[in-house]
Design a protein around this motif. Structure first.
Motif, PDB file in Angstrom:
ATOM      1  N   GLU A  79       0.851  -1.174   0.000  1.00 27.30           N
ATOM      2  CA  GLU A  79       0.000   0.000   0.000  1.00 27.30           C
ATOM      3  C   GLU A  79       0.894   1.233   0.000  1.00 27.30           C
ATOM      4  O   GLU A  79       1.598   1.492   0.978  1.00 27.30           O
ATOM      5  N   PHE A  83       0.136   5.517   5.356  1.00 23.01           N
ATOM      6  CA  PHE A  83      -0.633   4.398   5.910  1.00 23.01           C
ATOM      7  C   PHE A  83      -1.140   4.669   7.324  1.00 23.01           C
ATOM      8  O   PHE A  83      -1.631   3.772   7.999  1.00 23.01           O
ATOM      9  N   TRP A  99       3.175   1.189  14.037  1.00 25.74           N
ATOM     10  CA  TRP A  99       1.910   1.111  13.311  1.00 25.74           C
ATOM     11  C   TRP A  99       1.050  -0.011  13.865  1.00 25.74           C
ATOM     12  O   TRP A  99       1.552  -1.037  14.311  1.00 25.74           O
ATOM     13  N   LEU A 119      -4.162   6.371  -0.166  1.00 26.24           N
ATOM     14  CA  LEU A 119      -3.455   5.095  -0.035  1.00 26.24           C
ATOM     15  C   LEU A 119      -3.951   4.161  -1.135  1.00 26.24           C
ATOM     16  O   LEU A 119      -5.162   3.985  -1.316  1.00 26.24           O
ATOM     17  N   LYS A 121      -3.005   0.482  -3.750  1.00 21.85           N
ATOM     18  CA  LYS A 121      -2.209  -0.726  -3.929  1.00 21.85           C
ATOM     19  C   LYS A 121      -1.307  -0.584  -5.142  1.00 21.85           C
ATOM     20  O   LYS A 121      -1.736  -0.142  -6.207  1.00 21.85           O
ATOM     21  N   LYS A 221       5.266  -1.369   6.910  1.00 21.08           N
ATOM     22  CA  LYS A 221       4.690  -0.147   7.487  1.00 21.08           C
ATOM     23  C   LYS A 221       5.626   0.392   8.577  1.00 21.08           C
ATOM     24  O   LYS A 221       5.320   0.364   9.768  1.00 21.08           O
TER      25      LYS A 221
END
Length: 349
Positions: A79, A83, A99, A119, A121, A221
């Motif tokens: 992603e 995030f 996160w 955000l 893909k 992330k």
């Protein structure tokens, strides 16, 4: 500078040795094949027949080092963009965030303005990227070989620095292992494509998506491209909610600075083995900039807008997180860069 190597066996056969005895320049490497080195020598001699042997040798060393410094990045999906982060950070510092799936707030002050709040893909093919930013001297050898001026400015005259000046000698003595700087995005693009010309390999600037995917160690992330995802500064601390005490970082914990790196690879690499993607040295990527691009970006191997007036710059000054992006005109001083190898398949002997 210590070369860091991950995954290069997927790219070139692990051969080394001497080169053609008839050549005036030579090199050997533990990771670059003799066949590849001979190809570089042939191309340099063919493209620059009138260059001095010393300059040809420096160009050869630069090209071989560029291959040695590549880190193979296995493709995948992630992603891309902001995030999110907890609205109240338990550590009480933006430099240390963990996160979790229940995050409710945006991480960056610039997310809405630059479009990274969208955000989305992204799926990338495998590629390779340099473990380091291009050094000043590696770019300088290329520019000397092509009769180009020094990619540095004499600010007393606001003109290009002259190679026969005392200032130039002081500059290279102090900054020869520091990141290259450019005055224009095209200078970075030209350097990477020059590597492609002399190696016969598809070198180019990384795309914005490739840069972020690598900085986040294949899309994890993590907020900073450090060894542990935190930005740990000399003399700083963080709050531990479990003990209700502040914790000071000691010298061994430090992995970043409020100043630019003095030399390439000064701070620890990220888990993928790539250095300097959270070191306050801004970097060009290949893409044109549009704040709306993340809304329309294709999933597979996005290349950025087809045209524009501004270019994307990553890892600018300050506590910049790995997904933050900035727009700047292509004519902009002091932006550095690293090159990538735009090839997913292995190179066979």
């Amino acid at each position: 500078m210590k070369n860091k190597w991950l995954g290069f066996a997927c790219l070139l056969p692990l051969l080394s040795g001497c080169n053609d005895a008839n050549s005036s320049i030579s090199a050997s490497s533990d990771t670059v094949s003799k066949q590849q080195i001979d190809t570089i020598i042939t191309n340099i001699n063919k493209q620059y027949p009138d260059a001095s042997n010393e300059l040809k040798q420096n160009a050869l060393n630069t090209a071989v080092r560029a291959i040695e410094n590549l880190v193979f990045v296995k493709g995948g999906s992630f992603e891309m963009g902001d995030f999110g982060a907890p609205c109240e950070i338990p550590s009480r510092t933006r430099n240390r965030i963990d996160w979790s799936p229940d995050v409710q707030c945006l991480s960056s002050f610039f997310s809405v303005k630059t479009g990274i709040d969208n955000l989305h893909k992204v799926t990338l093919d495998s590629y390779s990227i340099s473990a380091y930013e291009t050094s000043f001297m590696d770019m300088e050898w290329m520019r000397q070989l092509n009769n180009l001026p020094v990619a540095a400015t004499d600010f007393s005259t606001l003109s290009n620095m002259h190679r026969d000046s005392e200032l130039y000698q002081q500059y290279i003595a102090k900054l020869n292992n520091s990141a290259a700087v450019t005055k224009h995005w095209q200078e970075a693009k030209n350097y990477c494509q020059w590597l492609g010309d002399v190696t016969t390999l598809p070198f180019d600037l990384p795309t914005e998506a490739q840069w972020e995917y690598a900085a986040r160690s294949r899309g994890q992330k993590k907020y900073f491209a450090t060894n542990n995802g935190y930005r740990q500064l000399q003399g700083s601390d963080y709050y531990n909610p479990n003990t209700e005490y502040y914790v000071d970082y000691n010298d061994d914990d430090v992995n970043a600075s409020t100043n630019s790196e003095k030399y390439i690879g000064q701070w620890p690499a990220n888990p993928l083995g790539i250095y300097g993607m959270s070191n306050q040295i801004s970097e060009w990527v290949n893409d044109w900039y549009s704040a709306d691009y993340y809304q329309e970006s294709p999933e597979y191997n996005p290349q950025g807008p087809k045209a524009g007036k501004q270019k994307v710059m990553r890892d600018a000054s300050g506590a910049i997180m790995v997904f933050e992006r900035f727009d700047t005109k292509p004519e902009y001083y002091t932006v550095s860069f690293r090159c990538s190898l735009q090839q997913a398949a292995t190179i066979k002997p």
